[in-house]
Design a protein around this motif. Sequence first.
Motif, PDB file in Angstrom:
ATOM      1  N   UNK A  21      -6.651 -21.120  35.607  1.00 44.53           N
ATOM      2  CA  UNK A  21      -5.470 -21.243  34.738  1.00 44.53           C
ATOM      3  C   UNK A  21      -5.260 -19.983  33.907  1.00 44.53           C
ATOM      4  N   UNK A  22      -5.542 -18.838  34.505  1.00 45.48           N
ATOM      5  CA  UNK A  22      -5.352 -17.570  33.820  1.00 45.48           C
ATOM      6  C   UNK A  22      -6.577 -17.046  33.102  1.00 45.48           C
ATOM      7  N   UNK A  23      -7.578 -17.899  32.877  1.00 49.59           N
ATOM      8  CA  UNK A  23      -8.803 -17.485  32.184  1.00 49.59           C
ATOM      9  C   UNK A  23      -9.753 -16.841  33.198  1.00 49.59           C
ATOM     10  N   UNK A  24     -10.269 -15.670  32.854  1.00 51.15           N
ATOM     11  CA  UNK A  24     -11.161 -14.933  33.747  1.00 51.15           C
ATOM     12  C   UNK A  24     -12.610 -15.135  33.296  1.00 51.15           C
ATOM     13  N   UNK A  25     -13.389 -15.788  34.146  1.00 50.37           N
ATOM     14  CA  UNK A  25     -14.778 -16.109  33.821  1.00 50.37           C
ATOM     15  C   UNK A  25     -15.696 -15.376  34.793  1.00 50.37           C
ATOM     16  N   UNK A  26     -16.622 -14.609  34.256  1.00 50.92           N
ATOM     17  CA  UNK A  26     -17.609 -13.890  35.069  1.00 50.92           C
ATOM     18  C   UNK A  26     -18.928 -14.643  35.036  1.00 50.92           C
ATOM     19  N   UNK A  27     -19.571 -14.760  36.201  1.00 51.69           N
ATOM     20  CA  UNK A  27     -20.865 -15.435  36.319  1.00 51.69           C
ATOM     21  C   UNK A  27     -21.822 -14.482  37.015  1.00 51.69           C
ATOM     22  N   UNK A  28     -22.917 -14.122  36.355  1.00 52.01           N
ATOM     23  CA  UNK A  28     -23.885 -13.195  36.921  1.00 52.01           C
ATOM     24  C   UNK A  28     -25.255 -13.856  36.962  1.00 52.01           C
ATOM     25  N   UNK A  29     -26.047 -13.544  37.989  1.00 54.40           N
ATOM     26  CA  UNK A  29     -27.368 -14.143  38.136  1.00 54.40           C
ATOM     27  C   UNK A  29     -28.494 -13.149  37.900  1.00 54.40           C
ATOM     28  N   UNK A  30     -29.590 -13.630  37.330  1.00 51.73           N
ATOM     29  CA  UNK A  30     -30.810 -12.855  37.124  1.00 51.73           C
ATOM     30  C   UNK A  30     -32.003 -13.732  37.471  1.00 51.73           C
ATOM     31  N   UNK A  35      -1.404 -12.877  24.069  1.00 54.78           N
ATOM     32  CA  UNK A  35      -0.360 -12.301  24.936  1.00 54.78           C
ATOM     33  C   UNK A  35      -0.887 -11.957  26.323  1.00 54.78           C
ATOM     34  N   UNK A  36      -2.009 -11.270  26.392  1.00 53.13           N
ATOM     35  CA  UNK A  36      -2.549 -10.847  27.689  1.00 53.13           C
ATOM     36  C   UNK A  36      -3.988 -11.301  27.926  1.00 53.13           C
ATOM     37  N   UNK A  37      -4.520 -12.107  27.064  1.00 51.90           N
ATOM     38  CA  UNK A  37      -5.911 -12.533  27.222  1.00 51.90           C
ATOM     39  C   UNK A  37      -6.128 -13.902  26.570  1.00 51.90           C
ATOM     40  N   UNK A  38      -7.370 -14.356  26.673  1.00 53.74           N
ATOM     41  CA  UNK A  38      -7.745 -15.633  26.067  1.00 53.74           C
ATOM     42  C   UNK A  38      -8.978 -15.407  25.198  1.00 53.74           C
ATOM     43  N   UNK A  39      -9.072 -16.172  24.127  1.00 54.15           N
ATOM     44  CA  UNK A  39     -10.282 -16.139  23.319  1.00 54.15           C
ATOM     45  C   UNK A  39     -10.818 -17.560  23.166  1.00 54.15           C
ATOM     46  N   UNK A  40     -12.130 -17.670  22.983  1.00 50.75           N
ATOM     47  CA  UNK A  40     -12.758 -18.980  22.834  1.00 50.75           C
ATOM     48  C   UNK A  40     -12.365 -19.565  21.491  1.00 50.75           C
ATOM     49  N   UNK A  93     -13.912  -9.735  31.429  1.00 45.81           N
ATOM     50  CA  UNK A  93     -13.792 -11.197  31.469  1.00 45.81           C
ATOM     51  C   UNK A  93     -13.498 -11.788  30.088  1.00 45.81           C
ATOM     52  N   UNK A  94     -12.875 -12.947  30.094  1.00 45.58           N
ATOM     53  CA  UNK A  94     -12.659 -13.675  28.846  1.00 45.58           C
ATOM     54  C   UNK A  94     -13.904 -14.446  28.436  1.00 45.58           C
ATOM     55  N   UNK A  95     -14.793 -14.704  29.397  1.00 51.22           N
ATOM     56  CA  UNK A  95     -15.997 -15.504  29.122  1.00 51.22           C
ATOM     57  C   UNK A  95     -17.056 -15.071  30.124  1.00 51.22           C
ATOM     58  N   UNK A  96     -18.280 -14.818  29.648  1.00 50.55           N
ATOM     59  CA  UNK A  96     -19.367 -14.357  30.514  1.00 50.55           C
ATOM     60  C   UNK A  96     -20.494 -15.386  30.530  1.00 50.55           C
ATOM     61  N   UNK A  97     -20.854 -15.819  31.734  1.00 48.84           N
ATOM     62  CA  UNK A  97     -21.960 -16.752  31.933  1.00 48.84           C
ATOM     63  C   UNK A  97     -23.082 -16.017  32.667  1.00 48.84           C
ATOM     64  N   UNK A  98     -24.286 -16.123  32.147  1.00 51.88           N
ATOM     65  CA  UNK A  98     -25.468 -15.575  32.821  1.00 51.88           C
ATOM     66  C   UNK A  98     -26.348 -16.739  33.260  1.00 51.88           C
ATOM     67  N   UNK A  99     -26.657 -16.773  34.563  1.00 49.81           N
ATOM     68  CA  UNK A  99     -27.629 -17.734  35.095  1.00 49.81           C
ATOM     69  C   UNK A  99     -28.957 -17.000  35.219  1.00 49.81           C
ATOM     70  N   UNK A 100     -29.924 -17.418  34.435  1.00 44.42           N
ATOM     71  CA  UNK A 100     -31.224 -16.735  34.451  1.00 44.42           C
ATOM     72  C   UNK A 100     -32.317 -17.746  34.779  1.00 44.42           C
ATOM     73  N   UNK A 101     -32.973 -17.568  35.924  1.00 43.31           N
ATOM     74  CA  UNK A 101     -34.072 -18.467  36.251  1.00 43.31           C
ATOM     75  C   UNK A 101     -35.369 -17.835  35.770  1.00 43.31           C
TER      76      UNK A 101
END
Length: 503
Positions: A138-147, A266-271, A186-194
């Motif tokens: 829905x327009x929100x850019x979410x980045x998901x990175x793994x470690x 206008x051009x982005x989203x904030x939490x 990204x508007x939101x960054x998720x890190x998956x860390x095992x």
Amino acid sequence: MMKSENISIDVIATSDMHSYFLNGPDGSNIYRAGTYVNQVRAENENVILLDSGGSLAGSLAAYYYAVVAPYKRHPMIKLMNAMHYDASGISPNEFKFGLSFFSRSIALSKFPWLSANIEYQRTKEPYFSTPYTIKKIAGVKIAIVGLTSDGLMKREHFEMETDVTMAKTMLTAKRWIRYIHESESPDFLIVIYHGGLNQLDQSTKAHKQEVNEAEKIIKNLGVIDLLITGHQHQTYIGSENETLYVQAGQNAEQLVHVNVNFKKHTTSYEVDHVNSKIVDLNIYPEDNALLNTTYYDRKAVEHWMEEVVSEDAPDLIVNGLEDVVTRPHPFTQLLHDALKKECDFDISCVHLPRNGERGFKGRVTNADLFEAYPHPDVPIDITLKGEEIKGILEYSYAHLEFHNETLSLTIIDETLCTFWQGIEYTVDMTKPPYERVKLDNINLNHMYRVGMTDYCYRNYRHILSSAIIHHTSEVTMAELIKRNLSNKNYRINVDAYFKVKMA
């Protein structure tokens, strides 16, 4: 403000599912997780479903599909595909059955497996393609990175080391998170860390000494919105430096549900605000569609579990660690006999297969054998120096203490206790640690050909500086044990090769 200017996204996280896909009292709640996820999706189409890793190893069912029937599509991949997972982190346990097994599982997955610090040995590029994924909702850019924890990888399948290397988690995290912010914005960054996370609100001296990589990532980077961790099999939610951190236990007993509300600019989203909760899955019914997906897979495992290996196995009961470390034991003799079917040298080295080993007797099924030897360890043909043999034994007995001839202190992982044949040795527990072992027929400066489990090699490499591996078997120790037990002519003759002096 109009309702359309706010976006609500639900992030659902599971962890360490260990291929527990058998349903019923001994099974997993993954089918109940499916019900819960479907309910959330019915209320909000903006859902991201993630796993922190650890889904392909750690159970009897996992062993069956990796070792007994590796040619079949793994049921956990079937289930995760059917549940429409968006991404998974990578646990070191994923490599327990070797690199080719895991690579095949990835090829059959409809979602990416993410780890930035698992790299090609030569090029240092990420081994599993791009280590992050971008979800636009829905327009929100979410980045998901793994470690993946580089420390945990040290004890896993060593044969992959010619192809794969583990970069330092912290250094990799800095490099890739900076790259993602600069190139993707990204508007939101998720890190998956095992790798686990000590709960940050505890301030005991012990916890301060145990600060791990996940905590360092939070404290030093400060540009992560959500950190999903795994490995410790705990379930919790916390926050630090504006980073929400969660862990979702194990075996899909629970999951973590994070709802993130974004406000549109206008051009982005904030939490705008974040709500999170731990969901107990026991109150939800099992999803019938998922049960149907694995119906024949479960039947195959259940049939194999009940298959009889031996109707009349000898008494191989282990009555605690003291029972095997103080005297030659029929159970450890069984392990030596199995290993020598592949590596028939004068000297052999085996280890205790599991913590709290109980052994077995009488009627033995595949399930009983798995309980006694649950890992895919294989024999290796190796040359060692005499002083290295002594070093391994010294390490084991340095971490045991006896009082009044009874084991009183164990500060060692029991699986690191090794047992040797072809050498005669005496352990004097009255002497200081690392001065307790006397080898009667070994020259410390000579080299010796040894049959050893690959687990012993992996865990004692810090001692085995001059070791040379000549050959690695493809047959697991469990299969070799099974062959002996199935042989009606097999007899266990315990070789009295060591003694322990306690007073």
